[in-house]
Scaffold this active site. Sequence first.
Site, PDB file in Angstrom:
ATOM      1  N   ASP A  12      91.342 -34.617  14.300  1.00  0.00           N
ATOM      2  CA  ASP A  12      92.192 -34.680  13.116  1.00  0.00           C
ATOM      3  C   ASP A  12      93.580 -34.137  13.449  1.00  0.00           C
ATOM      4  OD1 ASP A  12      93.042 -34.126  10.141  1.00  0.00           O
ATOM      5  OD2 ASP A  12      91.116 -35.136   9.971  1.00  0.00           O
TER       6      ASP A  12
ATOM      7  N   HIS B 210      95.190 -30.812   6.222  1.00  0.00           N
ATOM      8  CA  HIS B 210      94.117 -31.812   6.159  1.00  0.00           C
ATOM      9  C   HIS B 210      92.969 -31.467   7.103  1.00  0.00           C
ATOM     10  CE1 HIS B 210      92.151 -35.756   6.920  1.00  0.00           C
ATOM     11  NE2 HIS B 210      92.489 -36.039   5.671  1.00  0.00           N
TER      12      HIS B 210
ATOM     13  N   SER C 133      88.247 -38.795   3.279  1.00  0.00           N
ATOM     14  CA  SER C 133      88.357 -37.788   4.335  1.00  0.00           C
ATOM     15  C   SER C 133      87.482 -36.588   4.033  1.00  0.00           C
ATOM     16  CB  SER C 133      89.808 -37.302   4.467  1.00  0.00           C
ATOM     17  OG  SER C 133      90.630 -38.270   5.056  1.00  0.00           O
TER      18      SER C 133
END
Length: 510
Positions: free
Chosen positions: A193, A240, A425
């Site tokens: 990621d 994130h 996600s």
Amino acid sequence: QEEYMTTLPCQHNMPALTFVLAAMCVSVCAAAASPRVLPGVDLSENAGPQSIMLVVKGEMGLDEMAPLDDTLPRSLKREAVYSFLTDRAERGQKCARAALRKRNVEFQAFWITNAISVREVAGPVLRDIITECGYEIEEVRQMGYLKRRIPPQDSMRPQPVSSKLQWNIEKVGADKAWADGHDGTGVVVATLDGGVRYTHDALINNYRGTVDADKGKFEHDYNWKDWPYKNKEPLDSDGHGTNVQGILSGSKESGVGVAPGAKWISGKIFNYAGYSSNEWTLSGVQWAMCPTPLASRYEQSGNCSLGADVVSCSWGEDDATTGFLKDAMAAWLKAGMVPVFAVGNAGPHCGTVVSPADYAGVLSVGATDKHDEMVEFSSRGPGANGTKGALPYDPLTPNLVAPGLMIQGPSHKSDDGYTGFSGTSQAAPHVAGAAALLLSAHPSWSPHQVAEALYATAATASLPVPDSGWDKCGMPDAALAPNASATFPNFIAGYGRLDAASAAAYSKAH
């Protein structure tokens, strides 16, 4: 599309052949040895430096590899697959590697797929390499990029420190699975990621690189890698990746993680703008299987004993045309690794799932909310990739759904804050965590056995039928889903919503 075709000399001694036959030989030889050069690659005399991918001829041939014993530890399975693939790659890429070294061109030769990334090579030099090794190269193309696309976020205000079990962890029954002895202990999970704040309270103690948290001692070799920026310790610029990692393996005390007993590692493949080059992506999927140290050279051997058992990926290609990760997913599956991918955030339209979520064998995940309703942005099937390669595509995508709306996870801004994110996600690491729970109790289980347990126990009764109906995107036929009910599996919610507690109970009986 225009393609540049090289013409290579046919190096045979043919003094007795007629001119016609010689001409035919040149034609056939050149055709057999001429790679496709796709638009965007400049081979002209004045062409400046450019980054490209050389796709080498020949499949990696995993189907030719002898079956691996089911009882073999996953570390040894990874090593066996790695040895097979590196041998194939070294033989298949011999000319191109030598030609690049001879000209001092920076490159990375991959073993998980038959390709070489080349950096900043001038047009004339590239043309010479193609002329010299054209018989080995199938295609030359510009370096591609994929974009990590997340839906608009409502509020991402940091939340107060809390040890309360989050609703989503309770919804998927992870806490009940822990009580039943399944918490991920003995399993290594990985994320690829945008980075992780490894010092966060919810993550620091089960980061595999933590030697002594109290004394601030860490070993990042083999546990962290950053391809865009080469940072030597984990970091996260947008939150994130930290949120995703927390959902996957945050501590029990934090209440945010599905598999708190698992050890985690992570690779940063996305830059600050949310883009990952094909080189970074392929490097990341190789590293997850056989990690390399921080200071490794591109061709240095990886340590497969330190690879991941489950990999959670909250990204994909929404314009896939080449299936460039199919070889990589085939390698993971052959090595006993469980690949989990988000299906994307382009819903509610049908046929919007991204790759590699639609590759056969991949656990693909859509998103639901607190009430088990499908979140509008969650991409729908059927999977439509259909490109040729190591794996067929799977029209039954997503396979599963899990919570993906305002999911709390560790903040990347402090060591004790929490932040909410929304997207498939966030749904994907729930399923990856559940896979780790099953593997902690059944270390010898294959990816297929893990998937079977999750599919067989997915919750369906609590999933309200969308306004458009389950059949909005069509229903799988009997060949695709022989045990299908009237509504499940389907191309919107797959087999249903993840139920880790039921999957844990199922595993005891199987």
